[in-house]
Design a protein around this motif. Structure first.
Motif, PDB file in Angstrom:
ATOM      1  N   TRP A 105       0.835  -1.200   0.000  1.00 30.30           N
ATOM      2  CA  TRP A 105       0.000   0.000   0.000  1.00 30.30           C
ATOM      3  C   TRP A 105       0.876   1.260   0.000  1.00 30.30           C
ATOM      4  CZ3 TRP A 105      -3.376  -2.106   4.574  1.00 30.30           C
ATOM      5  CH2 TRP A 105      -4.298  -3.040   4.070  1.00 30.30           C
ATOM      6  N   VAL A 106       1.940   1.233   0.799  1.00 31.76           N
ATOM      7  CA  VAL A 106       2.846   2.384   0.852  1.00 31.76           C
ATOM      8  C   VAL A 106       3.519   2.594  -0.500  1.00 31.76           C
ATOM      9  CG1 VAL A 106       4.972   3.267   1.887  1.00 31.76           C
ATOM     10  CG2 VAL A 106       3.237   2.211   3.341  1.00 31.76           C
ATOM     11  N   LEU A 107       3.971   1.506  -1.117  1.00 31.56           N
ATOM     12  CA  LEU A 107       4.673   1.624  -2.400  1.00 31.56           C
ATOM     13  C   LEU A 107       3.731   2.112  -3.496  1.00 31.56           C
ATOM     14  CD1 LEU A 107       6.916  -1.590  -2.361  1.00 31.56           C
ATOM     15  CD2 LEU A 107       7.329   0.661  -1.366  1.00 31.56           C
ATOM     16  N   ARG A 108       2.510   1.647  -3.489  1.00 34.00           N
ATOM     17  CA  ARG A 108       1.542   2.102  -4.501  1.00 34.00           C
ATOM     18  C   ARG A 108       1.207   3.574  -4.299  1.00 34.00           C
ATOM     19  NH1 ARG A 108      -3.024  -2.590  -4.575  1.00 34.00           N
ATOM     20  NH2 ARG A 108      -3.934  -1.264  -6.210  1.00 34.00           N
ATOM     21  N   LEU A 109       1.076   3.991  -3.058  1.00 39.09           N
ATOM     22  CA  LEU A 109       0.849   5.411  -2.788  1.00 39.09           C
ATOM     23  C   LEU A 109       2.048   6.242  -3.249  1.00 39.09           C
ATOM     24  CD1 LEU A 109      -0.765   7.724  -1.462  1.00 39.09           C
ATOM     25  CD2 LEU A 109       0.369   7.151   0.698  1.00 39.09           C
ATOM     26  N   GLY A 110       3.258   5.742  -2.987  1.00 34.17           N
ATOM     27  CA  GLY A 110       4.456   6.462  -3.399  1.00 34.17           C
ATOM     28  C   GLY A 110       4.554   6.617  -4.903  1.00 34.17           C
ATOM     29  N   LEU A 111       4.305   5.546  -5.647  1.00 35.42           N
ATOM     30  CA  LEU A 111       4.370   5.631  -7.109  1.00 35.42           C
ATOM     31  C   LEU A 111       3.285   6.551  -7.645  1.00 35.42           C
ATOM     32  CD1 LEU A 111       5.836   4.676  -9.602  1.00 35.42           C
ATOM     33  CD2 LEU A 111       4.355   2.657  -9.673  1.00 35.42           C
ATOM     34  N   HIS A 112       2.133   6.566  -6.987  1.00 32.70           N
ATOM     35  CA  HIS A 112       1.061   7.485  -7.394  1.00 32.70           C
ATOM     36  C   HIS A 112       1.494   8.936  -7.203  1.00 32.70           C
ATOM     37  CE1 HIS A 112      -2.922   9.140  -7.988  1.00 32.70           C
ATOM     38  NE2 HIS A 112      -2.896   9.690  -6.780  1.00 32.70           N
ATOM     39  N   MET A 113       2.118   9.243  -6.076  1.00 34.51           N
ATOM     40  CA  MET A 113       2.586  10.609  -5.831  1.00 34.51           C
ATOM     41  C   MET A 113       3.675  11.001  -6.819  1.00 34.51           C
ATOM     42  SD  MET A 113       0.604  11.468  -3.414  1.00 34.51           S
ATOM     43  CE  MET A 113       1.288  13.089  -3.134  1.00 34.51           C
ATOM     44  N   LEU A 114       4.512  10.045  -7.197  1.00 34.18           N
ATOM     45  CA  LEU A 114       5.585  10.323  -8.148  1.00 34.18           C
ATOM     46  C   LEU A 114       5.043  10.599  -9.544  1.00 34.18           C
ATOM     47  CD1 LEU A 114       8.653  10.424  -8.675  1.00 34.18           C
ATOM     48  CD2 LEU A 114       8.590   7.948  -9.005  1.00 34.18           C
ATOM     49  N   ARG A 115       3.971   9.903  -9.906  1.00 34.00           N
ATOM     50  CA  ARG A 115       3.433  10.034 -11.268  1.00 34.00           C
ATOM     51  C   ARG A 115       2.347  11.104 -11.402  1.00 34.00           C
ATOM     52  NH1 ARG A 115       2.813   3.726 -13.370  1.00 34.00           N
ATOM     53  NH2 ARG A 115       5.074   3.337 -13.619  1.00 34.00           N
ATOM     54  N   GLN A 116       1.968  11.734 -10.321  1.00 33.83           N
ATOM     55  CA  GLN A 116       0.920  12.746 -10.402  1.00 33.83           C
ATOM     56  C   GLN A 116       1.315  13.872 -11.356  1.00 33.83           C
ATOM     57  OE1 GLN A 116      -0.073  13.983  -6.351  1.00 33.83           O
ATOM     58  NE2 GLN A 116      -2.157  13.272  -6.696  1.00 33.83           N
ATOM     59  N   SER A 117       0.360  14.344 -12.141  1.00 33.74           N
ATOM     60  CA  SER A 117       0.635  15.451 -13.050  1.00 33.74           C
ATOM     61  C   SER A 117       0.903  16.718 -12.255  1.00 33.74           C
ATOM     62  CB  SER A 117      -0.544  15.659 -14.002  1.00 33.74           C
ATOM     63  OG  SER A 117      -1.718  15.948 -13.269  1.00 33.74           O
ATOM     64  N   LYS A 118       1.771  17.573 -12.773  1.00 35.23           N
ATOM     65  CA  LYS A 118       2.165  18.801 -12.105  1.00 35.23           C
ATOM     66  C   LYS A 118       1.453  20.000 -12.728  1.00 35.23           C
ATOM     67  CE  LYS A 118       5.223  16.116 -10.104  1.00 35.23           C
ATOM     68  NZ  LYS A 118       4.959  14.839 -10.742  1.00 35.23           N
ATOM     69  N   GLU A 119       1.108  20.969 -11.885  1.00 31.55           N
ATOM     70  CA  GLU A 119       0.449  22.176 -12.381  1.00 31.55           C
ATOM     71  C   GLU A 119       1.385  22.935 -13.313  1.00 31.55           C
ATOM     72  OE1 GLU A 119      -2.243  24.074  -9.040  1.00 31.55           O
ATOM     73  OE2 GLU A 119      -0.322  23.446  -8.180  1.00 31.55           O
ATOM     74  N   GLN A 120       0.847  23.403 -14.410  1.00 30.60           N
ATOM     75  CA  GLN A 120       1.636  24.212 -15.324  1.00 30.60           C
ATOM     76  C   GLN A 120       1.761  25.628 -14.745  1.00 30.60           C
ATOM     77  OE1 GLN A 120       3.208  23.315 -18.286  1.00 30.60           O
ATOM     78  NE2 GLN A 120       2.683  21.209 -17.693  1.00 30.60           N
ATOM     79  N   ALA A 121       2.955  25.997 -14.333  1.00 31.27           N
ATOM     80  CA  ALA A 121       3.182  27.303 -13.722  1.00 31.27           C
ATOM     81  C   ALA A 121       4.659  27.656 -13.865  1.00 31.27           C
ATOM     82  CB  ALA A 121       2.765  27.285 -12.252  1.00 31.27           C
ATOM     83  N   ASP A 122       4.957  28.941 -13.716  1.00 32.55           N
ATOM     84  CA  ASP A 122       6.337  29.397 -13.873  1.00 32.55           C
ATOM     85  C   ASP A 122       6.991  29.746 -12.541  1.00 32.55           C
ATOM     86  OD1 ASP A 122       4.966  31.663 -13.207  1.00 32.55           O
ATOM     87  OD2 ASP A 122       5.528  32.833 -14.981  1.00 32.55           O
ATOM     88  N   ASP A 123       6.354  29.343 -11.420  1.00 37.84           N
ATOM     89  CA  ASP A 123       6.926  29.669 -10.108  1.00 37.84           C
ATOM     90  C   ASP A 123       7.316  28.411  -9.326  1.00 37.84           C
ATOM     91  OD1 ASP A 123       4.372  28.746  -9.582  1.00 37.84           O
ATOM     92  OD2 ASP A 123       3.968  30.196  -7.987  1.00 37.84           O
TER      93      ASP A 123
END
Length: 484
Positions: A105-123
């Motif tokens: 469960w921890v590893l699946r949560l970790g991979l999910h956090m790693l693969r989450q899309s990032k907000e498009q921003a310049d800051d």
């Protein structure tokens, strides 16, 4: 009096109307009253009645295990055992999870956090560092935070606005056989191409490999500013002050001898703490704190239950520390300077007025000319001025990478004894450490990431573990013949 005299006048009707209006303003309608904040206890209890598809354990139980491992530094076996003990209190009849199930469960949560899309921003600010273990690999870790999000936190929380793990977004966990300047630059550039985001700041320690890679990246991306971490700068300043100092070396030698002489005696309660071999210049505070307390005890002994001694015995064991009284005072003041600078920059970052504001806080130390505290203060004020140079009024940069150092420390706690055996799949616990545990987050992670996804990531980035190599090297040989 006529019947018309009993009717209210127009003026009185207006007065009554005004009173009703005022009352309505004072007592807003139910639709305008904000809802009370959710009760975490009730929310967790309710999630015991919900499950993810194809899962035998409830979302409430999964959350409990994740919080034990990620927030309370409990190992997988310990968390599973603790949940088994309290399983009678669950609102459901489900069994406690196994350690292996909790780890996944921890590893699946970790991979999910790693693969989450990032907000498009310049800051975006990237904070990068290396973590190492035994073996040839060195792991490059990159986390990020948006400056606008940090500014909102500063506005909401004031002085308690230092970055926390859940303020971060995980960008990269990359074990590498070679991680010099060009290799770091290549990973930074690749990350930009994958996400379409160029950071406005990259923060790192003063290591040459990271600094070279960041310099190469900034050459091709002039909108990015490479910045050095204040905590490592403070450690380097302390190192320059004490490394090779005859008085300091003599003090360490005396403390080591005292520890060996008192370990198996009635004076064991006076033992000094261990001085860490790694990052030792960032961990001197416990040793100096012990020194001040020990000096106070020797100067004015007090009764200690279970121990008794003659005055000459105590003097023989610890009398040596008296000769360092002046030096201990100076060294302690030196660490006070670093504590003031780290606290200020951790909460306020680098900005146009940083040096001036710090000078006010350090004025009492700067007045003591030709002391270690004065020299450290001057060195760090110069460093802060250099890192804050050319910043526009009101613009801030993150100054401390301690939050990433802390996150790496949490990941090693999650790995437990495996952290002594090279990188393993529990490296994904590093990414899980930035998550705020909630039903929504857990549901999304388990829906998006399957066990085979974790297996594929481990195979791609880690290959065979050192423990598996030991098994191949020391396991029984297959001679190719079968017994009758």
């Amino acid at each position: 009096m006529s019947s018309g005299d009993n009717l209210p006048s127009k003026a009185s009707k207006k007065l009554v109307g005004c009173e009703k209006s005022l009352k309505a303003l004072k007592e807003p309608s139910p639709s305008l009253v904000p809802d009370p904040p959710p009760d975490p206890k009730n929310e967790l209890a309710a999630s015991f009645g919900r499950r993810c598809p194809r899962h035998s354990h409830s979302l409430g139980l999964i959350q409990l295990l994740l919080r034990l491992v990620l927030n309370s530094a409990v190992g997988f076996r310990g968390a599973a055992a603790a949940l088994k003990v309290v399983s009678l209190l669950f609102p459901t009849d489900e069994q406690a999870p196994s350690p292996n199930g909790g780890q996944m469960w921890v590893l699946r949560l970790g991979l999910h956090m790693l693969r989450q899309s990032k907000e498009q921003a310049d800051d975006w600010v990237w904070i990068i560092d290396h973590t190492i273990q035994i073996g040839p690999l060195k792991c490059l870790v990159i986390v990020g935070v948006r400056l606008s999000a940090w500014e909102r936190k500063r506005a909401d929380e004031g002085k308690s606005s230092a970055l926390a793990h859940h303020d971060l977004c995980m960008w990269l966990i990359m074990p590498m056989a070679r991680s010099d300047g060009p290799a770091v630059h290549a990973k930074l550039d690749s990350l930009c191409q994958e996400t379409g985001i160029v950071p406005c700041q990259i923060l790192s320690d003063c290591g040459a490999d990271l600094q070279n890679g960041i310099s190469l990246f900034c050459t091709h991306h002039p909108q990015t500013r490479g910045v050095k971490d204040i905590a490592h700068a403070a450690a380097n300043a302390v190192k320059r002050e004490l490394n090779g100092n005859a008085q300091w070396e003599a003090f360490l030698k005396e403390a080591s001898h005292a520890k060996a002489k008192m370990r198996q005696t009635k004076f064991a309660f006076l033992l000094p703490p261990e001085l860490k071999a790694k990052a030792r210049w960032m961990n001197l505070a416990p040793l100096l704190a012990w020194s001040r307390k020990a000096l106070g005890f020797i100067s004015s002994p007090r009764p200690v239950p279970g121990a008794s001694w003659e005055d000459d015995e105590l003097e023989q064991k610890m009398g040596w520390i008296r000769s360092y009284q002046k030096s201990l005072t100076e060294w302690s003041q030196m660490l006070e300077v670093t504590a003031v600078v780290l606290t200020y920059t951790r909460e306020n970052g680098y900005h146009a007025n940083a040096k001036q504001e710090l000078q006010v806080q350090l004025s009492s130390f700067a007045a003591r000319a030709n002391t270690p505290a004065c020299r450290i203060a001057e060195c760090l004020l110069k460093f802060v001025a250099e890192e804050s140079a050319d910043l526009a009024e009101g613009h801030r940069l993150v100054a401390s990478s301690e939050v990433l150092e802390s996150l790496i420390g949490k990941a090693k706690q999650i790995e437990g004894r495996q952290s002594k055996s090279g990188f393993t799949k529990t490296l994904l616990g590093l990414a899980a450490g930035v998550a705020e545990i909630s039903e929504e987050k857990v549901r999304a992670a388990l829906a998006a990431i399957k066990v085979q996804d974790v297996t594929a990531w481990v195979r791609e980035h880690l290959g065979i573990s050192l423990e598996a190599q030991r098994h191949h090297a020391f396991g029984p040989r297959n001679v190719g013949t079968k017994l009758a």
